[in-house]
Scaffold this motif. Structure first.
Motif, PDB file in Angstrom:
ATOM      1  N   VAL A  14      28.292  58.411 -19.061  1.00  0.00           N
ATOM      2  CA  VAL A  14      29.037  59.397 -18.288  1.00  0.00           C
ATOM      3  C   VAL A  14      28.014  60.426 -17.846  1.00  0.00           C
ATOM      4  N   ARG A  15      27.803  60.502 -16.524  1.00  0.00           N
ATOM      5  CA  ARG A  15      26.794  61.408 -15.988  1.00  0.00           C
ATOM      6  C   ARG A  15      27.287  62.855 -15.973  1.00  0.00           C
ATOM      7  N   ASP A  16      26.369  63.774 -15.720  1.00  0.00           N
ATOM      8  CA  ASP A  16      26.721  65.196 -15.644  1.00  0.00           C
ATOM      9  C   ASP A  16      27.712  65.485 -14.528  1.00  0.00           C
ATOM     10  N   ASP A  17      27.728  64.644 -13.450  1.00  0.00           N
ATOM     11  CA  ASP A  17      28.662  64.870 -12.349  1.00  0.00           C
ATOM     12  C   ASP A  17      30.030  64.222 -12.597  1.00  0.00           C
ATOM     13  N   GLY A  18      30.241  63.616 -13.787  1.00  0.00           N
ATOM     14  CA  GLY A  18      31.524  63.033 -14.149  1.00  0.00           C
ATOM     15  C   GLY A  18      31.667  61.563 -13.833  1.00  0.00           C
ATOM     16  N   VAL A  19      30.676  60.955 -13.170  1.00  0.00           N
ATOM     17  CA  VAL A  19      30.729  59.533 -12.854  1.00  0.00           C
ATOM     18  C   VAL A  19      30.511  58.731 -14.135  1.00  0.00           C
ATOM     19  N   ALA A  20      31.416  57.795 -14.410  1.00  0.00           N
ATOM     20  CA  ALA A  20      31.278  56.910 -15.567  1.00  0.00           C
ATOM     21  C   ALA A  20      30.711  55.576 -15.108  1.00  0.00           C
ATOM     22  N   LEU A  21      29.688  55.098 -15.778  1.00  0.00           N
ATOM     23  CA  LEU A  21      29.031  53.836 -15.421  1.00  0.00           C
ATOM     24  C   LEU A  21      29.149  52.841 -16.568  1.00  0.00           C
ATOM     25  N   VAL A  22      29.636  51.641 -16.247  1.00  0.00           N
ATOM     26  CA  VAL A  22      29.609  50.538 -17.199  1.00  0.00           C
ATOM     27  C   VAL A  22      28.435  49.679 -16.773  1.00  0.00           C
ATOM     28  N   GLN A  23      27.321  49.753 -17.513  1.00  0.00           N
ATOM     29  CA  GLN A  23      26.090  49.107 -17.070  1.00  0.00           C
ATOM     30  C   GLN A  23      25.946  47.681 -17.574  1.00  0.00           C
ATOM     31  N   LYS A  24      26.739  47.291 -18.531  1.00  0.00           N
ATOM     32  CA  LYS A  24      26.628  45.951 -19.098  1.00  0.00           C
ATOM     33  C   LYS A  24      28.049  45.402 -19.276  1.00  0.00           C
ATOM     34  N   ASN A  25      28.307  44.253 -18.730  1.00  0.00           N
ATOM     35  CA  ASN A  25      29.609  43.594 -18.791  1.00  0.00           C
ATOM     36  C   ASN A  25      30.619  44.326 -17.923  1.00  0.00           C
ATOM     37  N   TYR A  26      31.831  44.643 -18.390  1.00  0.00           N
ATOM     38  CA  TYR A  26      32.865  45.243 -17.561  1.00  0.00           C
ATOM     39  C   TYR A  26      33.776  46.111 -18.407  1.00  0.00           C
ATOM     40  N   LEU A  27      34.601  46.910 -17.720  1.00  0.00           N
ATOM     41  CA  LEU A  27      35.594  47.745 -18.387  1.00  0.00           C
ATOM     42  C   LEU A  27      36.853  46.907 -18.557  1.00  0.00           C
TER      43      LEU A  27
END
Length: 186
Positions: A14-27
């Motif tokens: 979860v970045r400082d700007d609020g963007v959530a990243l799933v970098q491996k596999n999926y949500l």
């Protein structure tokens, strides 16, 4: 916020700007309520249902707006409902709703169209192939397969009518400039 796996590789951030990243596999959401998006869901690539059942897109009692985009490689389209209704509605009174059936050629070369001319209240059926073979044919009792045995009426590209099978005993009137008498061919 960063969550890492056993190899210290980022798997969720979860970045400082609020963007959530799933970098491996999926949500993966397992609750029956599903995932909720308050405003816009942005999909890059493709929206796919890999569960083997139908993909359902609904909006409650509101319409679904596809923003004037074309459907490409759709395949068969079936409207399955107790009382189906297909409406083509123009958003401007200066244009006419139209259905076009054509192959990969330009519609002006060959095709069949139905449109409503809203300036005069006229429904138009047209073939666009510029040849006498560009006819309108009417079949009844086809059992799903139009053939010469159930062809009832042909309107040729030259405007000539051909009645097939049956007779004209129930025709109320035929307007013509020629005299029709017993034995005349219509």
């Amino acid at each position: 916020l960063q969550i890492k796996d056993n190899n210290a590789t980022n798997i969720f951030t979860v970045r400082d700007d609020g963007v959530a990243l799933v970098q491996k596999n999926y949500l993966y959401v397992t609750n029956t309520g599903g995932a909720y998006v308050q405003h816009t869901l942005r999909v890059r690539g493709e929206l796919t249902n890999d569960g083997g059942n139908d993909l359902s897109i609904s909006s409650g009692s509101s319409q679904i707006d596809f923003n004037n985009r074309n459907f490409v490689d759709v395949g068969d389209v079936t409207i399955s409902k107790q009382s189906p209704l297909l409406t083509l509605k123009t958003t401007s009174n200066s244009t006419d709703p139209e259905i076009r059936l054509q192959s990969n050629s330009a519609f002006s070369n060959e095709g069949f169209g139905i449109f409503y001319d809203n300036s005069v209240g006229e429904a138009v059926f047209q073939t666009t192939y510029t040849n006498n073979a560009a006819s309108l044919k009417f079949h009844t009792a086809t059992g799903g397969s139009p053939s010469s045995s159930n062809l009832r009426l042909t309107i040729g590209g030259d405007g000539n009518f051909s009645f097939h099978g049956g007779n004209l005993t129930s025709v109320a009137a035929i307007n013509t400039t020629s005299t029709i008498s017993a034995g005349s061919t219509i």
